[in-house]
Design a protein around this motif. Structure first.
Motif, mmCIF file in Angstrom:
data_model
loop_
_atom_site.group_PDB
_atom_site.id
_atom_site.type_symbol
_atom_site.label_atom_id
_atom_site.label_comp_id
_atom_site.label_asym_id
_atom_site.label_seq_id
_atom_site.Cartn_x
_atom_site.Cartn_y
_atom_site.Cartn_z
ATOM 1 N N ALA A 197 41.651 40.487 31.296
ATOM 2 C CA ALA A 197 40.415 39.912 31.828
ATOM 3 C C ALA A 197 40.162 40.389 33.251
ATOM 4 C CB ALA A 197 40.501 38.388 31.781
ATOM 5 N N LYS A 198 40.491 41.644 33.528
ATOM 6 C CA LYS A 198 40.338 42.140 34.894
ATOM 7 C C LYS A 198 38.867 42.184 35.318
ATOM 8 C CE LYS A 198 40.458 46.998 33.477
ATOM 9 N NZ LYS A 198 41.090 48.321 33.717
ATOM 10 N N ASP A 199 37.972 42.512 34.374
ATOM 11 C CA ASP A 199 36.549 42.527 34.716
ATOM 12 C C ASP A 199 36.051 41.119 35.003
ATOM 13 O OD1 ASP A 199 36.438 45.258 34.416
ATOM 14 O OD2 ASP A 199 35.818 45.162 32.304
ATOM 15 N N LEU A 200 36.507 40.157 34.197
ATOM 16 C CA LEU A 200 36.114 38.772 34.421
ATOM 17 C C LEU A 200 36.608 38.276 35.770
ATOM 18 C CD1 LEU A 200 34.790 36.221 33.239
ATOM 19 C CD2 LEU A 200 37.007 35.640 32.242
ATOM 20 N N LEU A 201 37.859 38.625 36.114
ATOM 21 C CA LEU A 201 38.408 38.217 37.405
ATOM 22 C C LEU A 201 37.692 38.926 38.550
ATOM 23 C CD1 LEU A 201 42.233 38.197 36.574
ATOM 24 C CD2 LEU A 201 40.729 36.225 36.883
ATOM 25 N N ALA A 202 37.349 40.199 38.346
ATOM 26 C CA ALA A 202 36.618 40.929 39.390
ATOM 27 C C ALA A 202 35.264 40.281 39.657
ATOM 28 C CB ALA A 202 36.436 42.386 38.978
ATOM 29 N N ASN A 203 34.591 39.869 38.579
ATOM 30 C CA ASN A 203 33.306 39.188 38.757
ATOM 31 C C ASN A 203 33.480 37.830 39.417
ATOM 32 O OD1 ASN A 203 31.737 41.246 37.588
ATOM 33 N ND2 ASN A 203 32.213 40.503 35.536
ATOM 34 N N PHE A 204 34.567 37.128 39.064
ATOM 35 C CA PHE A 204 34.824 35.818 39.668
ATOM 36 C C PHE A 204 35.040 35.949 41.172
ATOM 37 C CE2 PHE A 204 37.944 32.743 41.198
ATOM 38 C CZ PHE A 204 37.303 31.544 40.918
ATOM 39 N N PHE A 205 35.902 36.896 41.573
ATOM 40 C CA PHE A 205 36.155 37.067 42.999
ATOM 41 C C PHE A 205 34.942 37.680 43.711
ATOM 42 C CE2 PHE A 205 40.596 36.816 41.508
ATOM 43 C CZ PHE A 205 41.036 35.803 42.353
ATOM 44 N N GLY A 206 34.145 38.456 42.975
ATOM 45 C CA GLY A 206 32.894 38.927 43.561
ATOM 46 C C GLY A 206 31.951 37.778 43.857
ATOM 47 N N GLY A 207 31.851 36.823 42.916
ATOM 48 C CA GLY A 207 31.038 35.629 43.155
ATOM 49 C C GLY A 207 31.585 34.796 44.293
ATOM 50 N N LEU A 208 32.938 34.694 44.379
ATOM 51 C CA LEU A 208 33.537 33.953 45.482
ATOM 52 C C LEU A 208 33.219 34.617 46.825
ATOM 53 C CD1 LEU A 208 35.398 31.606 46.285
ATOM 54 C CD2 LEU A 208 37.338 33.152 46.002
ATOM 55 N N GLY A 209 33.226 35.960 46.835
ATOM 56 C CA GLY A 209 32.867 36.666 48.059
ATOM 57 C C GLY A 209 31.425 36.418 48.468
ATOM 58 N N ILE A 210 30.528 36.342 47.478
ATOM 59 C CA ILE A 210 29.122 36.046 47.783
ATOM 60 C C ILE A 210 28.994 34.654 48.375
ATOM 61 C CG2 ILE A 210 26.847 35.668 46.752
ATOM 62 C CD1 ILE A 210 27.538 37.851 44.719
ATOM 63 N N TYR A 211 29.710 33.675 47.805
ATOM 64 C CA TYR A 211 29.639 32.308 48.316
ATOM 65 C C TYR A 211 30.208 32.204 49.729
ATOM 66 C CZ TYR A 211 28.253 30.369 43.805
ATOM 67 O OH TYR A 211 27.565 30.052 42.661
ATOM 68 N N LEU A 212 31.257 32.975 50.030
ATOM 69 C CA LEU A 212 31.879 32.888 51.346
ATOM 70 C C LEU A 212 31.113 33.683 52.395
ATOM 71 C CD1 LEU A 212 35.665 33.153 50.371
ATOM 72 C CD2 LEU A 212 34.367 31.102 50.944
ATOM 73 N N ASP A 213 30.717 34.927 52.065
ATOM 74 C CA ASP A 213 30.023 35.780 53.035
ATOM 75 C C ASP A 213 28.535 35.461 53.128
ATOM 76 O OD1 ASP A 213 32.421 37.038 53.462
ATOM 77 O OD2 ASP A 213 32.038 38.634 52.016
#
Length: 371
Positions: free
Chosen positions: A182-198
């Motif tokens: 699920a590397k793509d799913l995790l990449a999207n999850f952390f990408g969303g987390l980066g959007i929320y933080l930045d």
């Protein structure tokens, strides 16, 4: 548990409630009376919280109200089970159910508290919130709910006898395989987390990417996808991992919009250039929609192929797209009026053809005899 049963049986016997049905009826009546008293107490707490200057006490009381009532009746049901004789196996099952119910009720209370805090922070009575602030509140509330559900789930599993330590050990071993799958799913999850933080953009912002064909209004930022509504009203779903690899422009956060135009007048109007430039600059300095706190330039810039060019560089106060074009139209029309008022005109592409005249004697002599 056995001590509690003996104490309850002794207390009921003191009041002459030896039979199970009488004891059960007394417990239900007592539960109903406590329920009514609890309702009166909670209404009084609501009134006190309403008149208090601190709004968080009302959020706490509202979150506590329903779970507390359910806890009361869970305790009543547990007491009813102690009145009737049951086997040890059933008794053990009831105890597990009782502990699990209390854990779930605690999770419910905390979930309601998080939702109440989110609504309170976004309440219009607290004043206008920027889109970035709203996104931060929503993202924090989502993250807290996920953490709460994970911890509550582990506590519930522990209460029913499942070994959480073994489950966590299995999760540590299996997490490697799941991570690869699920590397793509995790990449999207952390990408969303980066959007929320930045917070490079928020719902409602107009964004565009010079690296990709992405442009439109952000409608929703999920944990896997971001939904963008393009200007032709088509929904565009972009995986969050994409935003970690591309540059994103956010025109919604501009302070001003720029007017940058090059205008040419005819060469025969060269003597009028200085007056035109001064009048255009004066017009812009008096224009109510031009931001004088930004750079304002009106200068003769180039000798064009068929025109004398000057450029206008200034910024409008508004960033709204439609209003900007209305202001730009007004500025250009006033510039045109200034040019005409000076007796000049805007140049257009021209070409001058020079024809050389040949003497008749040279023509009569022929090509071979011309010098």
């Amino acid at each position: 548990m056995e001590v509690a049963e003996e104490s309850l049986s002794q207390m009921l016997a003191n009041y002459g409630l030896d039979s199970p049905l009488a004891a059960a009826g007394a417990i239900v009546v007592a539960g109903g009376l406590i329920h009514l008293a609890l309702g009166v107490l909670l209404r009084r707490l609501h009134r006190v919280a309403l008149h208090s200057s601190n709004r968080w006490d009302d959020v706490f009381v509202t979150a506590l109200e329903r779970p507390l009532r359910v806890v009361l009746w869970v305790v009543v049901l547990m007491l009813l089970m102690t009145v009737f004789p049951v086997t040890e196996a059933v008794q053990g099952t009831l105890l597990l159910a009782y502990d699990t119910a209390l854990v779930l009720l605690l999770v419910w209370f905390l979930h309601r508290l998080i939702s109440g805090a989110e609504e309170e922070l976004l309440d219009p009575a607290r004043g206008h919130k920027a889109s970035t602030d709203k996104a931060a509140v929503h993202s924090t509330a989502k993250l807290l709910r996920i953490i709460l559900l994970i911890i509550g789930g582990l506590m519930a599993l522990q209460s029913v006898g499942v070994s959480v330590s073994g489950l966590l050990a299995f999760g540590g071993i299996g997490g490697i395989a799941v991570g690869f799958a699920a590397k793509d799913l995790l990449a999207n999850f952390f990408g969303g987390l980066g959007i929320y933080l930045d917070r490079p953009f928020s719902p409602g912002d107009w964004i565009r990417s010079p690296d990709r064909n992405i442009e439109g209004t952000v409608e929703d930022i999920g944990w896997r996808l971001t939904r963008i509504r393009t200007f032709d009203q088509r929904p565009l779903y972009v995986p969050n991992a994409v935003f970690t690899q591309i540059a994103v422009e956010n025109p919604s956060r501009m302070f001003n919009r720029r007017i940058f135009e090059t205008i040419g007048i005819r060469y025969q109007d060269a003597g009028k250039m200085a007056g035109i430039i001064e009048d255009v600059r004066s017009m812009l300095e008096k224009h109510p929609d031009i931001d004088l706190g930004r750079t304002l330039i009106v200068n003769f810039t180039a000798f064009g192929p068929s025109s004398l060019d000057f450029f206008v560089y200034t910024f409008t106060r508004t960033t709204v797209w439609v209003e900007f074009h209305q202001i730009k139209q007004d500025v250009l029309l006033q510039i045109l009026e200034i040019i005409h008022a000076h007796g000049a005109d805007v140049a257009f592409p021209t070409r001058t053809l020079h024809v050389e005249q040949v003497q008749p004697e040279a023509l009569a002599a022929g090509p071979g005899k011309q010098q």
